[in-house]
Scaffold this motif. Sequence first.
Motif, PDB file in Angstrom:
ATOM      1  N   ASN A 153      -1.030   5.605  -8.301  1.00 52.46           N
ATOM      2  CA  ASN A 153      -0.210   6.438  -9.188  1.00 52.46           C
ATOM      3  C   ASN A 153       0.657   5.575 -10.110  1.00 52.46           C
ATOM      4  N   THR A 211      -9.855   8.860  -8.148  1.00 54.55           N
ATOM      5  CA  THR A 211      -8.842   9.724  -7.557  1.00 54.55           C
ATOM      6  C   THR A 211      -9.296  10.049  -6.140  1.00 54.55           C
ATOM      7  N   ASP A 262      -1.882  14.186  -0.303  1.00 52.22           N
ATOM      8  CA  ASP A 262      -1.714  14.138  -1.762  1.00 52.22           C
ATOM      9  C   ASP A 262      -2.898  13.462  -2.443  1.00 52.22           C
ATOM     10  N   GLU A 263      -3.214  13.926  -3.635  1.00 54.13           N
ATOM     11  CA  GLU A 263      -4.201  13.262  -4.491  1.00 54.13           C
ATOM     12  C   GLU A 263      -3.500  12.109  -5.189  1.00 54.13           C
ATOM     13  N   VAL A 264      -4.127  10.939  -5.212  1.00 54.19           N
ATOM     14  CA  VAL A 264      -3.560   9.774  -5.882  1.00 54.19           C
ATOM     15  C   VAL A 264      -4.587   9.161  -6.823  1.00 54.19           C
ATOM     16  N   ARG A 265      -4.074   8.556  -7.884  1.00 50.76           N
ATOM     17  CA  ARG A 265      -4.919   7.815  -8.823  1.00 50.76           C
ATOM     18  C   ARG A 265      -4.906   6.362  -8.381  1.00 50.76           C
ATOM     19  N   ALA A 297       4.483   5.007  -4.769  1.00 49.41           N
ATOM     20  CA  ALA A 297       3.598   5.870  -5.554  1.00 49.41           C
ATOM     21  C   ALA A 297       4.052   7.327  -5.528  1.00 49.41           C
ATOM     22  N   GLN A 298       5.138   7.609  -4.798  1.00 52.56           N
ATOM     23  CA  GLN A 298       5.642   8.972  -4.614  1.00 52.56           C
ATOM     24  C   GLN A 298       4.528   9.890  -4.108  1.00 52.56           C
ATOM     25  N   ALA A 299       3.854   9.408  -3.055  1.00 55.56           N
ATOM     26  CA  ALA A 299       2.726  10.144  -2.490  1.00 55.56           C
ATOM     27  C   ALA A 299       2.826  10.134  -0.969  1.00 55.56           C
ATOM     28  N   THR A 330      -7.781  11.465  -1.946  1.00 54.33           N
ATOM     29  CA  THR A 330      -6.759  12.121  -1.137  1.00 54.33           C
ATOM     30  C   THR A 330      -6.305  11.185  -0.029  1.00 54.33           C
ATOM     31  N   VAL A 331      -5.006  11.072   0.145  1.00 54.58           N
ATOM     32  CA  VAL A 331      -4.445  10.254   1.227  1.00 54.58           C
ATOM     33  C   VAL A 331      -4.667  11.001   2.539  1.00 54.58           C
ATOM     34  N   LEU A 337       2.842   3.977  -0.440  1.00 58.91           N
ATOM     35  CA  LEU A 337       2.854   5.420  -0.685  1.00 58.91           C
ATOM     36  C   LEU A 337       4.207   5.883  -1.223  1.00 58.91           C
TER      37      LEU A 337
END
Length: 93
Positions: free
Chosen positions: A48, A8, A82-85, A76-78, A10-11, A73
């Motif tokens: 995500n 995980t 945002d934090e992403v997996r 990934a709806q990010a 952060t972008v 992005l």
Amino acid sequence: MSTTIEFTGTVRYWDPAKGSGLAVIDVPADCVQQLGGRKQRRVVGTLNGADFAGSTMLVAGGGFCVGASKAALKAAQAGLGDEVRVVLEGEQA
């Protein structure tokens, strides 16, 4: 031999001082070797859960990150901050 790396992150902007440009996610130090070391390369996986392709790159000061396009992005709806997996397919070193 390939391996799957999951983390995980952060972008953020690659150059935070500039306040714009390429979006990246830092790769944790304990995952770098599993990706084949600190070398620039194309990677595939998911952000995500959305399919993703990008490139790894060095960061000043010894870090390592993977770039994320606007399209990746969006899928990934990010966005920035945002934090992403992240799930990446890498080569076992």
